[in-house]
Motif scaffolding. Sequence first.
Motif, short mmCIF file in Angstrom:
data_model
loop_
_atom_site.label_atom_id
_atom_site.label_comp_id
_atom_site.label_asym_id
_atom_site.label_seq_id
_atom_site.Cartn_x
_atom_site.Cartn_y
_atom_site.Cartn_z
N ARG A 11 0.85 -1.19 0.00
CA ARG A 11 0.00 0.00 0.00
C ARG A 11 0.89 1.24 0.00
N GLY A 12 0.42 2.30 -0.63
CA GLY A 12 1.21 3.51 -0.79
C GLY A 12 1.11 4.47 0.38
N ILE A 13 2.20 5.18 0.62
CA ILE A 13 2.22 6.26 1.60
C ILE A 13 2.45 7.59 0.88
N ALA A 14 3.55 7.69 0.10
CA ALA A 14 3.85 8.97 -0.56
C ALA A 14 4.90 8.81 -1.64
N GLY A 15 4.74 9.61 -2.70
CA GLY A 15 5.83 9.82 -3.64
C GLY A 15 6.75 10.84 -3.01
N ILE A 16 8.07 10.61 -3.09
CA ILE A 16 8.98 11.54 -2.43
C ILE A 16 9.85 12.30 -3.45
N TYR A 17 11.10 11.98 -3.59
CA TYR A 17 11.98 12.73 -4.49
C TYR A 17 12.36 11.84 -5.69
N PRO A 18 12.86 12.43 -6.78
CA PRO A 18 13.26 11.61 -7.92
C PRO A 18 14.66 11.02 -7.75
N ASN A 19 14.84 9.79 -8.24
CA ASN A 19 16.17 9.19 -8.35
C ASN A 19 16.75 9.54 -9.71
N TYR A 20 17.98 9.95 -9.73
CA TYR A 20 18.68 10.23 -10.98
C TYR A 20 19.57 9.04 -11.33
N ILE A 21 19.48 8.58 -12.57
CA ILE A 21 20.37 7.51 -13.04
C ILE A 21 21.72 8.17 -13.30
N GLN A 22 22.72 7.84 -12.48
CA GLN A 22 24.02 8.51 -12.56
C GLN A 22 25.10 7.50 -12.96
N ASN A 34 10.79 8.11 -6.47
CA ASN A 34 10.88 7.23 -5.32
C ASN A 34 9.57 7.29 -4.52
N PHE A 35 9.25 6.19 -3.87
CA PHE A 35 8.02 6.13 -3.08
C PHE A 35 8.30 5.53 -1.71
N LEU A 36 7.50 5.94 -0.75
CA LEU A 36 7.46 5.28 0.55
C LEU A 36 6.25 4.36 0.53
N ILE A 37 6.49 3.09 0.84
CA ILE A 37 5.46 2.05 0.73
C ILE A 37 5.31 1.34 2.07
N THR A 38 4.09 0.89 2.36
CA THR A 38 3.82 0.10 3.55
C THR A 38 3.03 -1.14 3.12
N HIS A 39 2.36 -1.80 4.06
CA HIS A 39 1.51 -2.93 3.68
C HIS A 39 0.18 -2.87 4.44
N ASP A 40 -0.79 -3.67 4.00
CA ASP A 40 -2.15 -3.55 4.52
C ASP A 40 -2.31 -4.04 5.96
N GLY A 41 -1.26 -4.64 6.54
CA GLY A 41 -1.34 -5.10 7.91
C GLY A 41 -0.93 -4.05 8.94
N VAL A 42 -0.43 -2.90 8.50
CA VAL A 42 -0.02 -1.85 9.43
C VAL A 42 -1.27 -1.04 9.81
N PRO A 43 -1.50 -0.79 11.11
CA PRO A 43 -2.72 -0.10 11.53
C PRO A 43 -2.89 1.28 10.87
N GLU A 44 -4.15 1.64 10.64
CA GLU A 44 -4.47 2.92 9.99
C GLU A 44 -3.88 4.10 10.76
N GLU A 45 -4.00 4.10 12.09
CA GLU A 45 -3.51 5.22 12.88
C GLU A 45 -1.99 5.36 12.75
N THR A 46 -1.29 4.24 12.72
CA THR A 46 0.17 4.28 12.59
C THR A 46 0.58 4.90 11.26
N VAL A 47 -0.06 4.47 10.17
CA VAL A 47 0.28 5.01 8.85
C VAL A 47 -0.13 6.48 8.73
N TYR A 48 -1.25 6.84 9.34
CA TYR A 48 -1.65 8.25 9.37
C TYR A 48 -0.55 9.09 10.03
N ALA A 89 20.26 16.20 1.19
CA ALA A 89 19.69 17.25 0.33
C ALA A 89 18.61 16.73 -0.62
N ALA A 90 18.62 15.43 -0.94
CA ALA A 90 17.62 14.88 -1.85
C ALA A 90 16.20 15.12 -1.34
#
Length: 319
Positions: A112-123, A254-268, A286-287
């Motif tokens: 389950r998704g939490i947030a899109g964060i910053y871009p990764n650059y292929i370097q 990049n994304f921050l991801i969790t799973h459906d077993g983590v309580p709603e309040e915790t992910v909030y 700095a990223a």
Amino acid sequence: MKSNKFKFMLAATLAVSATFAATGARAQEFINVLTGGTSGVYYPLGVALSEIYGENIEGSRTQVQATKASVENLNLLQAGRGEIGFSLGDSVQMAWEGDTEAGFPGKLDKLRGIAGIYPNYIQIVASQESGVKTLADLKGKSLSVGAPKSGTEINARAIFEAAGMSYEDLGKTEYLPFAESVELIKNRQLDATLQSAGLGVASIRDLATSLPITVVAVPAAEVEKIGAPYLPVVIPAGTYDGQTEDVETAAVGNFLITHDGVPEETVYQMTKLLFENLDRLAASHAAAKGIDPKKALDGMPVPLHPGAERYYKEAGLMQ
């Protein structure tokens, strides 16, 4: 009389037991933050998040786990062995689709998704003495493409395919984490490294201060052949010592991801605290300056966790 006194004492004992049990349950809430190698960007950001969560989520106990990053993190989340993890967007998409060639046993349907964060650059960075200046120059040379079936290595395959190349064109292919790749280049045992990370990644900064480097371009035309979620971007001049010009390359979110077993309040709480502490995250690397709550839902490859959804609705960022 005795009966009433006994009932009162029993009720009081049960109340204390219930309070202790509830407190104990909160104390047992564990947040394992899945990151990447210690020389990458995920790790320092994960350390900062772990500290923020430990200080602000009541009753939580946090831990940071160094991993091989994207693919491993997603597999660990599916198995319930982490509560939040960093991953590249294309890896998340492949995990949701169950792409076995990318390193997933099947569809990772608990993600389950939490947030899109910053871009990764292929370097792609080579030692100047290797003579590598373009993608084509990598033919016959030695290149490290990241840990096997990591998010970085998935990016490497995509770049090579767009350029009409494969690992078979290389003189030698190494599958190593960032820091080890850099050490081999310093020791003249490797010509180049491909690293998918935020700008100013510690491993490449370390290399650039040790010997003259060339940052190899991935032309916009090649990036456009790959398509979403890859975007053409520029590594600004001066990002690394000795890099005097802007260099074209590809970026993947990049994304921050969790799973459906983590309580709603915790992910909030995890989502809310992420956006309330962007300055602190940027101080760790700095990223994190590239994290924008208004873009946090752009291109999310998996369903949002209800806890994250609650935060975005509360913040007026979604209907």
